[in-house]
Structure formats: C-alpha cells, structure tokens
Design a protein around this motif. Sequence first.
Motif, PDB file in Angstrom:
ATOM      1  N   LEU A  90       1.007  -0.979  -0.015  1.00 17.44           N
ATOM      2  CA  LEU A  90      -0.120  -0.054   0.006  1.00 17.44           C
ATOM      3  C   LEU A  90       0.988   1.116  -0.104  1.00 17.44           C
ATOM      4  CD1 LEU A  90      -2.323  -0.998   2.896  1.00 17.44           C
ATOM      5  CD2 LEU A  90      -2.781  -1.421   0.547  1.00 17.44           C
ATOM      6  N   ILE A  91       0.133   2.354  -0.677  1.00 18.99           N
ATOM      7  CA  ILE A  91       0.639   3.732  -0.255  1.00 18.99           C
ATOM      8  C   ILE A  91      -0.464   4.210   0.492  1.00 18.99           C
ATOM      9  CG2 ILE A  91       1.141   5.911  -1.489  1.00 18.99           C
ATOM     10  CD1 ILE A  91       2.199   4.716  -3.825  1.00 18.99           C
ATOM     11  N   VAL A  92      -0.354   4.646   1.457  1.00 18.27           N
ATOM     12  CA  VAL A  92      -1.317   5.250   2.492  1.00 18.27           C
ATOM     13  C   VAL A  92      -1.175   6.826   2.496  1.00 18.27           C
ATOM     14  CG1 VAL A  92      -2.389   5.327   4.774  1.00 18.27           C
ATOM     15  CG2 VAL A  92      -1.534   3.061   3.795  1.00 18.27           C
ATOM     16  N   ILE A  93      -2.025   7.606   2.159  1.00 18.75           N
ATOM     17  CA  ILE A  93      -2.112   8.976   2.121  1.00 18.75           C
ATOM     18  C   ILE A  93      -3.231   9.510   3.309  1.00 18.75           C
ATOM     19  CG2 ILE A  93      -2.652  11.329   0.683  1.00 18.75           C
ATOM     20  CD1 ILE A  93      -1.817   9.358  -1.724  1.00 18.75           C
ATOM     21  N   TYR A  94      -2.724  10.105   4.173  1.00 14.74           N
ATOM     22  CA  TYR A  94      -3.665  10.555   5.304  1.00 14.74           C
ATOM     23  C   TYR A  94      -4.039  12.160   4.857  1.00 14.74           C
ATOM     24  CZ  TYR A  94      -1.484   6.709   7.918  1.00 14.74           C
ATOM     25  OH  TYR A  94      -1.271   5.421   8.187  1.00 14.74           O
ATOM     26  N   ILE A  95      -5.308  12.243   4.973  1.00 16.61           N
ATOM     27  CA  ILE A  95      -5.945  13.449   4.608  1.00 16.61           C
ATOM     28  C   ILE A  95      -6.814  13.874   5.851  1.00 16.61           C
ATOM     29  CG2 ILE A  95      -7.598  15.000   2.986  1.00 16.61           C
ATOM     30  CD1 ILE A  95      -5.091  13.957   1.687  1.00 16.61           C
ATOM     31  N   THR A  96      -6.382  14.628   6.818  1.00 14.28           N
ATOM     32  CA  THR A  96      -7.119  14.883   8.107  1.00 14.28           C
ATOM     33  C   THR A  96      -8.411  15.854   8.003  1.00 14.28           C
ATOM     34  OG1 THR A  96      -5.556  16.265   8.748  1.00 14.28           O
ATOM     35  CG2 THR A  96      -5.091  14.057   9.407  1.00 14.28           C
ATOM     36  N   ASP A  97      -8.221  16.647   6.927  1.00 20.14           N
ATOM     37  CA  ASP A  97      -9.277  17.831   6.825  1.00 20.14           C
ATOM     38  C   ASP A  97     -10.527  17.135   6.152  1.00 20.14           C
ATOM     39  OD1 ASP A  97     -10.741  20.055   4.757  1.00 20.14           O
ATOM     40  OD2 ASP A  97      -9.805  21.000   6.409  1.00 20.14           O
ATOM     41  N   ASP A  98     -11.655  17.147   6.843  1.00 16.35           N
ATOM     42  CA  ASP A  98     -12.902  16.395   6.312  1.00 16.35           C
ATOM     43  C   ASP A  98     -13.342  16.828   5.136  1.00 16.35           C
ATOM     44  OD1 ASP A  98     -13.037  14.597   8.356  1.00 16.35           O
ATOM     45  OD2 ASP A  98     -14.809  15.667   9.671  1.00 16.35           O
ATOM     46  N   GLU A  99     -13.478  17.931   4.726  1.00 15.88           N
ATOM     47  CA  GLU A  99     -13.781  18.607   3.414  1.00 15.88           C
ATOM     48  C   GLU A  99     -12.838  18.016   2.444  1.00 15.88           C
ATOM     49  OE1 GLU A  99     -14.678  23.036   1.341  1.00 15.88           O
ATOM     50  OE2 GLU A  99     -15.125  22.665   3.617  1.00 15.88           O
TER      51      GLU A  99
END
Length: 146
Positions: A90-99
């Motif tokens: 996997l490449i895991v991309i974390y996007i913490t901003d809900d929008e």
Amino acid sequence: MSDPMQSTEPKYTLGANAVPAQIRIARPTDRLDDVLEFYRDGLGLPELARFQAHADYDGVMLGLPGKNVHLEFTQHQAGSPCPAPSLDNLIVIYITDDEAYHGLIARMQRKGHTPVEPENPYWAGRSFTYSDPDGWRVVICRETGI
C-alpha cells in the motif's frame, strides 16, 4: 543521563547520521498514461518532472506533496511489466481535513475510480482503498498514522 529508548523525538537520519534530502519511490509500468491519470488527475499529485526516450525510458515524477518525497513511474520502450506483489502493498495517504478528504473521494469517483475492499480489515470503515491501473493499492485515510 536520559535513556535514548524513552525518547519520543523522531530521528530523521540514516546510518552514520546521514540526513535524507529527498526520497523517491520508483516503479515501472506498461500503462504510464493510465497510471498518470490515476495518480496525477485522480489523486491530484502534482507532476514535478518528466523525461522521454532517456536510454529507452519515459518517466514522470509526482509529488507527495512537494519535492522531498515523490513517486516516479517509468516505462521502457521494450516493456516494463510490474505486477503488484500482493493486495497488501500500500501507499497510504492521510487527509485529516474532512472537507478535503470527502472532496478527494468524490473526485476519484468522478474520474471513474471505484473503491475496492481492503485486504487488511484495519482499513475498512476508516478509509477508502483504490487499485491503480497496475493493481497496486492506494489507501486514502482520514486518521493519521503513528
């Protein structure tokens, strides 16, 4: 004297205190245009550089984000098969901003990329997993990792 095993400070050096200036993750493909559509146009990773016909290779570097960490995809004139080794690479991309997270998921769907069931149940319900054109997996997650 403090115990180095108790330190929570991350160390950003390699052996012999070498500090990495840049990290590139590179892999070949036989579907360069499709892979670019997935990572650049779907995920929105910026194109940093490209080359053509360099020792019979074409390639593109994409930012993750910026220039310090990037993906390179190459295609050899004679072919560059690169089957995914497993469904759990996997490449895991974390996007913490809900929008931003929901916007990226909507964008992927508009581009025709349908989520797949993750191999590891850890990712189920907390993220979306996509299979790129070569079968490699990308996870888009709302929560940060370690």
